[in-house]
Write a protein that holds these residues in place. Structure first.
Motif, mmCIF file in Angstrom:
data_model
loop_
_atom_site.group_PDB
_atom_site.id
_atom_site.type_symbol
_atom_site.label_atom_id
_atom_site.label_comp_id
_atom_site.label_asym_id
_atom_site.label_seq_id
_atom_site.Cartn_x
_atom_site.Cartn_y
_atom_site.Cartn_z
ATOM 1 N N UNK A 177 0.827 -1.216 -0.067
ATOM 2 C CA UNK A 177 -0.102 -0.084 -0.054
ATOM 3 C C UNK A 177 0.920 1.157 0.175
ATOM 4 N N UNK A 178 0.409 2.194 -0.649
ATOM 5 C CA UNK A 178 1.461 3.363 -1.003
ATOM 6 C C UNK A 178 1.510 4.155 0.442
ATOM 7 N N UNK A 179 0.503 4.242 1.089
ATOM 8 C CA UNK A 179 0.829 5.047 2.499
ATOM 9 C C UNK A 179 1.526 4.372 3.258
ATOM 10 N N UNK A 180 1.140 3.020 3.347
ATOM 11 C CA UNK A 180 2.082 2.059 4.536
ATOM 12 C C UNK A 180 3.707 2.243 4.034
ATOM 13 N N UNK A 181 3.757 2.257 2.542
ATOM 14 C CA UNK A 181 5.210 2.103 2.150
ATOM 15 C C UNK A 181 5.708 3.635 2.732
ATOM 16 N N UNK A 182 4.920 4.597 2.423
ATOM 17 C CA UNK A 182 5.500 5.710 2.763
ATOM 18 C C UNK A 182 5.871 5.960 4.322
ATOM 19 N N UNK A 183 4.876 5.427 5.182
ATOM 20 C CA UNK A 183 5.340 5.302 6.561
ATOM 21 C C UNK A 183 6.489 4.525 6.792
ATOM 22 N N UNK A 203 16.548 -3.876 13.478
ATOM 23 C CA UNK A 203 17.662 -3.603 12.297
ATOM 24 C C UNK A 203 17.277 -4.454 11.286
ATOM 25 N N UNK A 204 17.078 -5.834 11.535
ATOM 26 C CA UNK A 204 16.630 -6.926 10.579
ATOM 27 C C UNK A 204 15.577 -6.334 9.598
ATOM 28 N N UNK A 205 14.457 -5.963 10.147
ATOM 29 C CA UNK A 205 13.422 -5.439 9.340
ATOM 30 C C UNK A 205 13.781 -4.144 8.813
ATOM 31 N N UNK A 206 14.499 -3.275 9.417
ATOM 32 C CA UNK A 206 14.552 -1.926 8.516
ATOM 33 C C UNK A 206 15.542 -2.631 7.333
ATOM 34 N N UNK A 207 16.558 -3.594 7.378
ATOM 35 C CA UNK A 207 17.210 -3.921 6.296
ATOM 36 C C UNK A 207 16.163 -4.318 5.238
ATOM 37 N N UNK A 259 14.057 -3.394 -0.102
ATOM 38 C CA UNK A 259 12.811 -3.643 -1.075
ATOM 39 C C UNK A 259 12.802 -2.187 -1.798
ATOM 40 N N UNK A 260 13.194 -1.092 -0.887
ATOM 41 C CA UNK A 260 12.982 0.261 -1.495
ATOM 42 C C UNK A 260 14.050 0.312 -2.425
ATOM 43 N N UNK A 261 15.303 -0.090 -2.144
ATOM 44 C CA UNK A 261 16.309 0.085 -3.056
ATOM 45 C C UNK A 261 16.218 -0.890 -4.507
ATOM 46 N N UNK A 299 13.150 -1.447 -5.473
ATOM 47 C CA UNK A 299 12.051 -0.655 -6.633
ATOM 48 C C UNK A 299 12.376 0.706 -7.260
ATOM 49 N N UNK A 300 13.555 1.144 -6.254
ATOM 50 C CA UNK A 300 13.739 2.641 -6.747
ATOM 51 C C UNK A 300 15.509 2.366 -6.797
ATOM 52 N N UNK A 301 15.939 2.042 -8.289
ATOM 53 C CA UNK A 301 17.438 1.630 -8.041
ATOM 54 C C UNK A 301 18.461 2.918 -8.040
ATOM 55 N N UNK A 302 17.975 4.263 -8.092
ATOM 56 C CA UNK A 302 18.792 5.003 -8.105
ATOM 57 C C UNK A 302 18.676 5.774 -6.721
ATOM 58 N N UNK A 303 17.956 5.118 -5.827
ATOM 59 C CA UNK A 303 17.970 5.595 -4.330
ATOM 60 C C UNK A 303 18.983 5.275 -3.579
ATOM 61 N N UNK A 304 19.837 6.213 -3.005
ATOM 62 C CA UNK A 304 21.030 5.993 -2.221
ATOM 63 C C UNK A 304 20.952 6.383 -0.673
ATOM 64 N N UNK A 305 19.795 6.795 -0.103
ATOM 65 C CA UNK A 305 19.659 7.179 0.937
ATOM 66 C C UNK A 305 17.972 6.915 1.688
ATOM 67 N N UNK A 306 18.123 6.716 2.904
ATOM 68 C CA UNK A 306 16.718 6.500 3.213
ATOM 69 C C UNK A 306 15.913 8.007 3.443
ATOM 70 N N UNK A 307 14.709 7.988 3.523
ATOM 71 C CA UNK A 307 13.949 9.271 3.263
ATOM 72 C C UNK A 307 14.329 9.979 4.535
#
Length: 253
Positions: free
Chosen positions: A36-42, A97-101, A106-108, A110-118
């Motif tokens: 879900x886009x909102x849950x992903x944004x969270x 930490x495991x969940x964060x990784x 998954x974010x990396x 989905x967005x190959x050019x992403x190089x840092x956390x939001x």
């Protein structure tokens, strides 16, 4: 201020046809929680490592608070997020930490050019208190987080879940001349949610004894006007640098 232990709900999945919760069903339930886009944004907002209230996450994601509450319930049920209570407020963070990784990978993907956390802005606070202060009897603010981060990086402190000193950490405290004996019922190490940094700093006996030694040896001093604020002396700048490799010049006298 010490925070209550994080609340984590066990991940749930619908039973499979034979009545058991099959691995595929559990994987599907985890994927559904993120689909879900909102849950992903969270999750993206939380990847920076800070904790936020539901109201703050509503502002960050641009949806209604009631909508965010429903999404958070699903993330909590899936074990992706946990809550911590600090005073009257309840804060949400990534479970560990495991969940964060996992989310970051998954974010990396989905967005190959992403190089840092939001990233999102840190809560504002009067500058001196935000830089360094005591939280009851241990370091807080940027100084508290600098000490905590340095101890984690040097593998002196395990911060994944419940805070715990490693064997190297206990040896480090002994070398630093900080006595951890006679603790009574107080845990040697505990986490405390920092109200300006929105991350967990070191509390417990280790945090208290380290702060007490810093005050006694005048590594840190109180400002002339009193209060909870702290200033690092020249001796303290040397001590933190030698013991932990921390640059604390941002809070010098």
């Amino acid at each position: 201020m010490a925070s209550t232990p994080p609340s984590r709900h066990a991940a749930s999945a619908e039973p499979s046809a034979n009545g058991s919760s099959a691995p595929a069903a559990r994987l599907a339930a985890l994927a559904a929680a993120l689909a879900d886009e909102t849950r992903a944004a969270i999750c993206m907002a939380l990847l920076e490592g800070r904790a936020w209230t539901a109201g703050e996450l509503a502002r960050i994601t641009g949806v209604a608070a009631s909508t965010v509450s429903g999404h958070l319930a699903k993330l909590l049920a899936a074990g992706i997020c946990v809550t911590e209570r600090q005073g009257r407020h309840s804060y949400v963070r990534i479970a560990d930490a495991r969940t964060a990784r996992l989310v970051d990978d998954l974010a990396a993907h989905a967005v190959p050019g992403r190089d840092a956390a939001h990233t999102v802005p840190v809560v504002s606070a009067p500058d001196p208190l935000a830089r360094a202060r005591t939280c009851y009897d241990h370091f807080a603010g940027r100084l508290g987080m600098a000490v905590t981060d340095a101890m984690e990086e040097r593998e002196l402190l395990c911060t994944d879940g419940v805070f715990e000193l490693t064997d190297q950490g206990r040896e480090w405290f002994a070398r630093a001349g900080v006595d951890l004996a006679g603790r009574g019922r107080r845990p040697v190490a505990s986490s405390c949610l920092d109200w300006t940094e929105r991350r967990r700093h070191l509390g417990g006996l280790a945090g208290a004894r380290l702060c007490a030694q810093a005050l006694r040896l005048e590594w840190v001093v109180r400002p002339a006007e009193g209060g909870r604020g702290l200033l690092v002396t020249e001796a303290g700048e040397r001590a933190f640098g030698e013991l932990l490799g921390v640059d604390v010049s941002f809070v010098r006298v």
